[in-house]
Design an enzyme around this catalytic site. Structure first.
Site, short mmCIF file in Angstrom:
data_model
loop_
_atom_site.label_atom_id
_atom_site.label_comp_id
_atom_site.label_asym_id
_atom_site.label_seq_id
_atom_site.Cartn_x
_atom_site.Cartn_y
_atom_site.Cartn_z
N ARG A 262 26.55 72.08 116.72
CA ARG A 262 26.46 73.51 117.00
C ARG A 262 25.01 73.95 117.06
O ARG A 262 24.20 73.54 116.23
CB ARG A 262 27.21 74.29 115.91
CG ARG A 262 28.69 73.92 115.91
CD ARG A 262 29.52 74.79 115.02
NE ARG A 262 30.90 74.31 115.05
CZ ARG A 262 31.88 74.79 114.28
NH1 ARG A 262 31.62 75.78 113.44
NH2 ARG A 262 33.10 74.30 114.37
N ARG A 277 24.67 74.65 106.79
CA ARG A 277 24.69 74.98 108.21
C ARG A 277 23.78 74.03 108.97
O ARG A 277 22.58 74.22 109.02
CB ARG A 277 24.25 76.44 108.39
CG ARG A 277 24.54 77.03 109.77
CD ARG A 277 24.20 78.50 109.82
NE ARG A 277 25.00 79.28 108.89
CZ ARG A 277 26.23 79.75 109.16
NH1 ARG A 277 26.75 79.53 110.35
NH2 ARG A 277 26.90 80.42 108.26
N GLU A 349 33.07 79.11 102.86
CA GLU A 349 34.05 78.54 103.79
C GLU A 349 33.93 77.01 103.89
O GLU A 349 32.84 76.47 104.06
CB GLU A 349 33.86 79.15 105.18
CG GLU A 349 34.84 78.58 106.20
CD GLU A 349 34.52 79.06 107.62
OE1 GLU A 349 33.87 80.11 107.77
OE2 GLU A 349 34.92 78.36 108.55
N SER A 352 38.90 76.39 108.14
CA SER A 352 39.40 77.57 108.83
C SER A 352 40.65 77.15 109.58
O SER A 352 40.60 76.25 110.40
CB SER A 352 38.32 78.06 109.79
OG SER A 352 38.63 79.34 110.27
N ARG A 391 30.33 69.94 103.97
CA ARG A 391 30.46 70.98 102.95
C ARG A 391 31.26 70.47 101.74
O ARG A 391 31.00 70.87 100.60
CB ARG A 391 31.12 72.24 103.54
CG ARG A 391 30.16 72.95 104.49
CD ARG A 391 30.68 74.29 104.96
NE ARG A 391 29.70 74.91 105.85
CZ ARG A 391 29.85 76.10 106.43
NH1 ARG A 391 30.97 76.80 106.21
NH2 ARG A 391 28.91 76.59 107.22
#
Length: 428
Positions: A262, A277, A349, A352, A391
């Site tokens: 990303r 991130r 998070e 999801s 994560r």
RNA sequence: GGAGAGGUGGCUGAGUGGUCGAAAGCGGCGGUCUUGAAAACCGUUGAAGGGAAACCUUCCGGGGGUUCGAAUCCCUCCCUCUCCGCCA
């Protein structure tokens, strides 16, 4: 993509539902485009019908040995007229498509209204954060002290938002991937798939990343139409693109591990520290292709499958139902799993899970043959992370740290680590 | 990278300018026959859009072109296969 018929039939109701998530539908533009489209389409089809009829007449005349020149003269000009009208039709259709492709999904009735993540609703909270007898360190400190996590080297090799792992930590990440895959395959009935990490723009359009979110993606420079996948959702869901599936083949449950890429454009200054991130991260993804009447059941089930991992890894977490303003573009309903990070003193998070209903299926032309009607109907797609591996790794480091900086390896991962119980500086 | 052959309906596979959305076979569905099933026979069987319907339009890998008319001719891109070269 929403069904055009739905919009045509009751555009005001659709607009009202979209407003709930903060999207304003350009009603006037759609109305006028639709009106002209209808008229121009009828005109085009009439001209086509006339051309077909006359061409067939010429064919018959020729077969009968008659002079066809007079018939050809009669038709003169029709071709140009048709070209003009159908050209206009193409333009109108393209404009409508572009417009429709950027309209988000309608939300499920159970989605609470709200503006942003502050309005998300906590559904349940599992596990109790450990009370440390010392001040818990964050994973960057822990990893660097172990000598097994290095951001500087990664910055040298690639740039910011990359990390290198080595020794026990690198192995622990691999153990996590294996453990997650094995659990979903053996206990939850998923079929493992392996898919391309580069995909074309059609695939990204199918799952909803394009045309609206190109800035989030890494595009491969050159002639080829390739993007690095931002999530395995893209290649895996596209496995059913342009297909009419057999009813008995549903539900399809697929799991895969892939790296994800990303660009994180627009997130400057956000989560710049640590593994949270990154431009590149590992993720295990769950995808279900289901009959429409089962998709909400599937969402609950799939969310549960992701939760199993957090429980077994002894990580405290909570399940959040995203509010209207925070639910993603393609989703009708989303649960986020948030894991406890002691160093941040917050839940973050880690998964999801969404039901897209027919939104992706319509773009993908992913259908199944309903035995009751005998007709092809759109499937529903459901997916979720099970889990974001990077994560999870940092959550384990922070939640299972000891005062001396060593990290306890959760029991379920130990078989994947040759029985190793702790990550320590010496270990590798 | 070089040379060649192909991409047609759920599948196999005909079709090289004109009633072709497409022969034939297989498969699927319905029926006749049968106690039931099989076999045989008869019928039926693609998708999308517009329309209340009749019906009309589009689709033969994608896009563009030639023509009154294109599955069929031309251009271009993609994909598959065979041979050679190279390579993890």
């Amino acid at each position: 993509m929403l069904e055009i018929r739905l919009i045509r039939d009751d555009i005001d109701a659709v607009a009202a539902r979209l407003q709930k998530r903060g999207f304003t539908l350009d009603i006037d533009r759609i109305r006028s485009l639709e009106e002209e489209r209808k008229q121009v389409q009828v005109e085009t089809q009439d001209l086509q019908a006339e051309r077909n009829q006359r061409s067939k007449a010429i064919g018959r005349a020729k077969a009968a040995g008659e002079d066809i020149q007079p018939l050809k003269d009669e038709i003169a000009g029709l071709g140009d007229k048709l070209k003009a009208v159908s050209g206009r039709l193409d333009t109108l259709q393209a404009e409508l498509d572009t417009l429709l492709l950027s309209v988000p999904n309608l939300l499920h009735d159970s989605v609470p209204e709200g503006l942003d993540e502050n309005d998300n609703v906590e559904i349940r909270r599992i596990g109790v954060p450990q009370a440390f007898s010392f001040s818990p360190r964050d994973h960057v400190e822990l990893g660097e002290a172990l000598g097994q996590l290095d951001f500087e080297r990664a910055a040298l090799i690639a740039g910011s938002r990359f990390a290198t792992l080595n020794g026990g930590l690198a192995r622990l990440q691999r153990a996590l991937i294996q453990y997650m895959l094995d659990t979903h395959i053996e206990q939850h009935g998923y079929t493992e798939v392996y898919v391309p990490y580069l995909v074309n723009s059609e695939s990204l359009k199918g799952t909803g990343q394009l045309p609206k979110f190109e800035q989030d993606l890494f595009k491969i420079d050159g002639e080829s139409d390739y993007y690095l996948i931002p999530t395995a959702e893209v290649p895996v869901t596209n496995l059913v693109r342009d297909q009419i599936l057999d009813a008995v083949s549903l539900p399809q449950r697929m799991v895969t591990h892939t790296p994800c890429f990303r660009s994180e454009a627009g997130s400057y200054g956000k989560d710049t520290r640590g593994l949270i991130r990154q431009h590149q991260f590992e993720k295990v993804e769950l995808v279900q292709i289901v009959k429409p009447e089962h998709s909400y059941e599937a969402l609950e089930q799939l969310t549960g499958h992701a939760e199993v991992l957090l429980k077994s890894l002894e990580l405290p977490y909570r399940v959040m139902l995203l509010c209207s303003g925070d639910t993603g573009f393609s989703a009708a309903k989303t649960y986020d799993l948030e894991v406890w990070l002691p160093a941040q003193n917050a839940y973050r998070e880690i998964s999801s899970c969404s039901n897209f209903e027919s939104f992706q299926a319509r773009r993908l032309k992913a259908r199944w043959r309903n035995p009751e009607t005998g007709k092809p109907e759109l499937v529903h797609t459901v997916n979720g992370s099970g889990l974001a591996v990077g994560r999870t790794l940092l959550a384990i480091m922070e939640n299972h740290q000891n005062e001396d900086g060593s990290i306890n390896i959760p029991a379920v991962l130990q078989p994947y680590m040759r029985g190793q119980q702790r990550l320590e500086k010496a270990s590798s």
